[in-house]
Write an enzyme that holds these catalytic residues in place. Structure first.
Site, PDB file in Angstrom:
ATOM      1  N   LYS A   1       0.870  -1.181   0.000  1.00 16.56           N
ATOM      2  CA  LYS A   1       0.000   0.000   0.000  1.00 16.56           C
ATOM      3  C   LYS A   1       0.910   1.235   0.000  1.00 16.56           C
ATOM      4  CE  LYS A   1      -4.365   1.229   2.293  1.00 16.56           C
ATOM      5  NZ  LYS A   1      -5.211   1.378   1.129  1.00 16.56           N
TER       6      LYS A   1
HETATM    7  N1  PPE Z   1      -7.804  -2.121  -3.166  1.00 20.57           N
HETATM    8  C1  PPE Z   1      -7.317  -0.883  -3.053  1.00 20.57           C
HETATM    9  C2  PPE Z   1      -6.655  -0.257  -4.218  1.00 20.57           C
HETATM   10  C3  PPE Z   1      -7.448  -0.201  -1.837  1.00 20.57           C
HETATM   11  O1  PPE Z   1      -6.951   1.019  -1.710  1.00 20.57           O
HETATM   12  C4  PPE Z   1      -8.117  -0.822  -0.755  1.00 20.57           C
HETATM   13  C5  PPE Z   1      -8.285  -0.099   0.538  1.00 20.57           C
HETATM   14  C6  PPE Z   1      -8.612  -2.127  -0.937  1.00 20.57           C
HETATM   15  C7  PPE Z   1      -8.434  -2.746  -2.156  1.00 20.57           C
HETATM   16  C8  PPE Z   1      -9.270  -2.880   0.187  1.00 20.57           C
HETATM   17  O2  PPE Z   1      -8.332  -3.202   1.187  1.00 20.57           O
HETATM   18  P1  PPE Z   1      -8.742  -3.399   2.713  1.00 20.57           P
HETATM   19  O3  PPE Z   1      -9.090  -2.059   3.261  1.00 20.57           O
HETATM   20  O4  PPE Z   1      -7.546  -3.982   3.341  1.00 20.57           O
HETATM   21  O5  PPE Z   1      -9.918  -4.316   2.741  1.00 20.57           O
HETATM   22  N2  PPE Z   1      -8.500   1.303   0.430  1.00 20.57           N
HETATM   23  C9  PPE Z   1      -8.359   2.127   1.604  1.00 20.57           C
HETATM   24  C10 PPE Z   1      -8.198   3.573   1.249  1.00 20.57           C
HETATM   25  C11 PPE Z   1      -9.379   4.339   0.791  1.00 20.57           C
HETATM   26  C12 PPE Z   1      -9.050   5.820   0.631  1.00 20.57           C
HETATM   27  O6  PPE Z   1      -9.784   6.513  -0.080  1.00 20.57           O
HETATM   28  O7  PPE Z   1      -8.091   6.315   1.273  1.00 20.57           O
HETATM   29  C13 PPE Z   1      -9.437   1.814   2.631  1.00 20.57           C
HETATM   30  O8  PPE Z   1     -10.446   1.210   2.330  1.00 20.57           O
HETATM   31  O9  PPE Z   1      -9.230   2.193   3.792  1.00 20.57           O
END
Ligand code: PPE
Length: 307
Positions: free
Chosen positions: A159
């Site tokens: 990330k």
């Molecule tokens: N894909 C991406 C590209 C992504 O950024 C997230 C989280 C996910 C999948 C889902 O991951 P998880 O949260 O571990 O289930 N995106 C984060 C950021 C959003 C933002 O606008 O800042 C989040 O959901 O916190």
């Protein structure tokens, strides 16, 4: 506008929100190498508050740092405890947690040299990511003109702040075109994920989600795979093209911020009955029970804290 909290944890100190500032020659500001997390904490039904899957988020933060060769000058336990401390000083019952490790000022030029790695933890109240209505009625999405990263172009499992230029471009395009979110395909043209969410489709009560590859290994994705299997659903991690999504009975996005958001339309094609599907809504309600401490089977995923 983000709803300000009182203090931000900055390199081990709690500083007032408005004083958590950096120099304009901060390396990350120029070259995009920062690693971060997005974590939610919820007010539970018994009146306590708890962070959802804190350990997994802290672990992913350190895995991301390793991928970009960044040495975070704190260990996992210190960051874990600092997150809880930041929630407590801000008296945040429920909201969002954003730890971010970045490269500070010193040398300029692409090589970060010995510039210090700095860490902040911010917390703030944050409601439904795509709006309350989205959680109930579902959203309209459009295939992006931007492709998700190739696994050797970016560290896609990590990330990393710079990875999100791709997300920002796709999201702005989708919103400007009148959609709620962008659907992103991988370099081979298969469905990957959204700008900040993973995706699932449901066909004949069977769930399918893209395998790890160019997608972020979502912790919500992992939660839902576990939950759906425990509920007796078959779940496969398999590539699928967008026409399989068009023909799905149901589809939904998931993520820490987006939670479980139904998708009702993709590229002007109505998905299923054009509203939140029954399997999606069942998973959404079970997910909300888990994060609010109402399903003791998954109590191990919650870290309670006292305010
Ligand atoms: N894909 C991406 C590209 C992504 O950024 C997230 C989280 C996910 C999948 C889902 O991951 P998880 O949260 O571990 O289930 N995106 C984060 C950021 C959003 C933002 O606008 O800042 C989040 O959901 O916190």
């Amino acid at each position: 506008m983000v709803q300000k909290a009182d203090k931000i944890w900055f390199d081990g100190q709690l500083v007032p929100w408005d004083e958590a500032n950096v120099h304009v020659l901060t390396h990350t500001l120029h070259y995009g190498v920062a690693v971060f997390e997005g974590i939610r904490c919820y007010k539970c039904s018994d009146g306590t508050s708890a962070v959802f899957r804190l350990k997994e988020h802290v672990d992913r933060l350190f895995d991301s740092a390793k991928a970009v060769e960044m040495k975070i000058p704190f260990n996992r336990d210190e960051i874990f405890n600092a997150i809880l401390e930041t929630l407590k000083v801000n008296k945040l019952e429920q909201g969002y947690i954003r730890p971010l490790a970045f490269i500070g000022e010193g040398a300029m030029g692409v090589h970060p040299g010995n510039n210090p790695v700095r860490v902040i933890i911010a917390v703030w109240p944050w409601g439904a990511y795509l709006g309350e209505e989205a959680l109930q009625k579902g959203i309209r999405i459009k295939t992006s003109s931007f492709t998700r990263h190739h696994v050797n172009v970016m560290m896609t499992k990590a990330k990393v702040a710079g990875n999100y230029v791709n997300s920002v471009l796709a999201k702005m395009e989708a919103v400007a075109d009148g959609y709620d979110e962008a659907l992103m395909l991988d370099v081979d043209g298969y469905v990957a994920e959204a700008t900040g969410e993973n995706i699932f489709i449901v066909k004949k009560s069977r769930l399918k989600t893209p395998p790890p590859g160019s997608i972020l290994g979502g912790i919500t994705r992992d939660t839902l795979i576990t939950l759906a299997r425990d509920m007796g659903y078959e779940v496969v991690e398999q590539r699928f093209p967008r026409d399989e999504l068009y023909a799905a009975d149901e589809a939904f996005f998931c993520g820490t911020a987006a939670e479980v958001t139904p998708i009702r339309e993709v590229d002007r094609r109505v998905i299923g009955a054009g509203k939140a599907g029954p399997v999606t809504m069942l998973l959404q309600s079970e997910y909300f029970k888990i994060v609010h401490g109402e399903n003791l089977k998954y109590a191990g995923w919650l870290t309670s804290y006292e305010l």
